[in-house]
Motif scaffolding. Sequence first.
Motif, mmCIF file in Angstrom:
data_model
loop_
_atom_site.group_PDB
_atom_site.id
_atom_site.type_symbol
_atom_site.label_atom_id
_atom_site.label_comp_id
_atom_site.label_asym_id
_atom_site.label_seq_id
_atom_site.Cartn_x
_atom_site.Cartn_y
_atom_site.Cartn_z
ATOM 1 N N THR A 50 0.447 -1.222 0.110
ATOM 2 C CA THR A 50 -0.301 0.023 0.392
ATOM 3 C C THR A 50 0.896 1.592 0.616
ATOM 4 O O THR A 50 0.387 2.243 -0.478
ATOM 5 N N ASP A 51 2.027 0.857 0.682
ATOM 6 C CA ASP A 51 2.780 2.598 0.821
ATOM 7 C C ASP A 51 3.979 2.140 -0.024
ATOM 8 O O ASP A 51 4.369 3.361 -0.524
ATOM 9 N N GLU A 52 3.320 1.502 -1.354
ATOM 10 C CA GLU A 52 4.661 0.998 -2.083
ATOM 11 C C GLU A 52 4.745 2.647 -3.304
ATOM 12 O O GLU A 52 4.135 3.202 -3.786
ATOM 13 N N SER A 53 5.745 3.165 -3.260
ATOM 14 C CA SER A 53 6.110 4.420 -4.061
ATOM 15 C C SER A 53 5.595 4.098 -5.560
ATOM 16 O O SER A 53 5.330 2.840 -6.049
ATOM 17 N N ASN A 216 -3.617 0.995 -15.335
ATOM 18 C CA ASN A 216 -2.889 0.307 -14.751
ATOM 19 C C ASN A 216 -2.447 -0.003 -13.823
ATOM 20 O O ASN A 216 -2.771 -1.261 -12.759
ATOM 21 N N LEU A 217 -2.304 0.762 -13.513
ATOM 22 C CA LEU A 217 -1.021 0.441 -12.061
ATOM 23 C C LEU A 217 -2.220 0.739 -10.334
ATOM 24 O O LEU A 217 -1.975 -0.320 -10.013
ATOM 25 N N LEU A 218 -3.193 1.524 -10.592
ATOM 26 C CA LEU A 218 -4.256 1.742 -10.235
ATOM 27 C C LEU A 218 -4.940 -0.119 -10.275
ATOM 28 O O LEU A 218 -5.266 -0.570 -9.372
ATOM 29 N N ARG A 219 -5.363 -0.170 -11.475
ATOM 30 C CA ARG A 219 -6.094 -1.996 -10.992
ATOM 31 C C ARG A 219 -5.171 -2.997 -11.079
ATOM 32 O O ARG A 219 -5.592 -3.666 -10.355
ATOM 33 N N GLU A 220 -3.528 -2.822 -10.818
ATOM 34 C CA GLU A 220 -2.860 -3.686 -10.800
ATOM 35 C C GLU A 220 -3.280 -3.527 -9.048
ATOM 36 O O GLU A 220 -2.969 -4.645 -7.871
ATOM 37 N N GLN A 221 -2.951 -2.460 -8.691
ATOM 38 C CA GLN A 221 -2.488 -2.485 -7.115
ATOM 39 C C GLN A 221 -3.916 -2.737 -5.888
ATOM 40 O O GLN A 221 -4.212 -2.812 -5.336
ATOM 41 N N SER A 222 -5.098 -2.375 -7.318
ATOM 42 C CA SER A 222 -6.514 -3.045 -6.474
ATOM 43 C C SER A 222 -6.426 -5.168 -6.130
ATOM 44 O O SER A 222 -7.994 -4.673 -5.447
ATOM 45 N N ARG A 223 -5.594 -4.868 -6.723
ATOM 46 C CA ARG A 223 -5.500 -7.035 -6.284
ATOM 47 C C ARG A 223 -5.006 -6.713 -4.861
ATOM 48 O O ARG A 223 -5.503 -7.860 -4.453
ATOM 49 N N THR A 224 -4.376 -5.423 -4.049
ATOM 50 C CA THR A 224 -3.726 -5.515 -3.099
ATOM 51 C C THR A 224 -4.071 -4.973 -1.918
ATOM 52 O O THR A 224 -3.755 -4.639 -1.293
ATOM 53 N N ARG A 225 -5.079 -3.545 -2.739
ATOM 54 C CA ARG A 225 -5.073 -2.903 -1.881
ATOM 55 C C ARG A 225 -6.788 -2.318 -2.042
ATOM 56 O O ARG A 225 -6.644 -2.508 -3.675
ATOM 57 N N PRO A 226 -7.703 -2.224 -1.435
ATOM 58 C CA PRO A 226 -9.238 -1.510 -2.734
ATOM 59 C C PRO A 226 -8.988 -0.415 -2.991
ATOM 60 O O PRO A 226 -8.617 0.912 -2.734
ATOM 61 N N ILE A 227 -9.196 -0.741 -4.141
ATOM 62 C CA ILE A 227 -9.509 0.886 -5.398
ATOM 63 C C ILE A 227 -10.698 0.431 -6.145
ATOM 64 O O ILE A 227 -10.681 -0.284 -6.169
ATOM 65 N N SER A 228 -12.082 1.104 -5.829
ATOM 66 C CA SER A 228 -12.536 1.540 -6.078
ATOM 67 C C SER A 228 -13.256 2.033 -7.880
ATOM 68 O O SER A 228 -12.192 2.762 -7.896
ATOM 69 N N PRO A 229 -13.470 1.219 -8.713
ATOM 70 C CA PRO A 229 -13.131 2.282 -10.097
ATOM 71 C C PRO A 229 -13.760 3.514 -10.387
ATOM 72 O O PRO A 229 -13.366 3.601 -10.825
ATOM 73 N N LYS A 230 -14.966 3.859 -8.719
ATOM 74 C CA LYS A 230 -14.841 5.490 -9.200
ATOM 75 C C LYS A 230 -13.655 5.475 -8.828
ATOM 76 O O LYS A 230 -13.222 7.276 -9.549
#
Length: 468
Positions: A50-53, A216-230
């Motif tokens: 989550t804190d990944e730069s 891409n970045l967000l979708r990738e991160q959404s696997r390990t932290r919750p990121i909604s489509p909104k």
Amino acid sequence: MDDQTRMLAGLAGLGGLSQGDIGDPDSVRKQLGQPQQDIGDILQQIMAITDESLDEAQARCWPEESPAHWGGSDDPTEGGEAGGGTAGGGLPLNFQHRKHALNCHRMKPALFSVLCEIKEKTVLSIRGIQDEDPPDPQIMRLDNMLLAEGVSGPEKGGGSAAAAAAAAAAGGSPGADGGIEHSDYRAKLAQIRQIYHSELEKYEQACSEFTNHVMNLLREQSRTRPISPKEIERMVAIIHRKFSSIQMQLKQSTCEAVMILRSRFLDARRKRRNFNKQATEVLNEYFYSHLSNPYPSEEAKEELAKKCAITVSQVSNWFGNKRIRYKKNIGKFQEEANLYAVKTAVDAASVSAQASQANSPATPNSGSSGSYSLSHAGDAAAAYLGLHPSNLNGAGEAVLNIAPSLQPQVDTLHHVTRLTAGYEELTSSSLYAPHHLDTSNSWQDNTHPSCVTSPPGPPGSAHSDTSN
DNA sequence: CTGGATGATTGGCC
DNA sequence: GGCCAATCATCCAG
């Protein structure tokens, strides 16, 4: 302890946590204690990701070319495989192992759902802070201007039409070099247009690339932290806003460039050409023969414009300038006025002579059918040669105070005025009464005589117009 | 090159 | 909207 019991113990430990504690990894670790060390590890790993730069994440996501790997699965655990696979090229091996281990861990779904819950709450608090704003009026203005200038409009027609309109507005004599400058202007405008479009294209490309990258970045991160489509949508909107501000700068500088170009090529002052001699003569003739009221009507202006091959507005400009400059320094225009008075008179004489030959000599005013009628000649004579009642002797003879070199013409003028209107008519008419400019600078009902041969012009009034 | 001449523009007024 | 007055920008003769 096998995996199953460890998992159960983990869930039990997790159940004891309050919502607030979950947000703090230290407190989580404290409460979980040593036996649940692996859960602490998992949490730590999640927090690390989550804190990944951004740079680290970019290194993980950017090399991938095909968007296929992040599109398909809803299952976060499955995503690990896909993510690991896609990130294969050039990633540190231990990082991949860590990530893989995390994604495959049985605790991950439970922890992920907790994180989702927390995120849901925090997102709620920031939602609505920045909603879509209305279209920027400034950028709309710039768009309109670029469209009007033919920079952002359709390829053909817009630019040349604008240039043609501008050239038409600039007026001026239809000189041969006008065409050259015009095409030069069009070429420069086309150049600006080309630069604008290529820059715009670059910006748009960069924008979409960057947007894709972030998505891409967000979708990738959404696997390990919750990121909604909104959230992704909002992020995309932010990116677009940033890029549109860059676009506005581009539009602004393009507008400036067009303005400079216009002022350089189409500003009529820069293309000023003196009117030809014939045109100036025609205008001067009219001016001095209507000195009592040098305000040509619309029809007269049109006729003069046609005669001089200039525009009506140029005629208006000319008369405006002439009036003001004449008024400012009547003395300076004295000789010119004399010349035109004589010229007008001579013309009138010739017209009269022709008329006398053509018609009965008993119709002395028959010559007034020309553009500048005999009444104009009388007007001019009164205006410029001092045919004011005070300048007439008892016999009705004009006492003309003019240069000796003009004496022959004056004789002619005498002749003409006798032939045509006669002194009586002149003196009794109102022709010269209003020729005078009063101290309030009004052309009519003035006090100083119109006699250009003895102008009461302001002493030493040395033409303030040339102050520049 | 310089200074006067001149066509065009601009802002204020009526 | 037309005019005036000031000013600008260019032309052009000396």
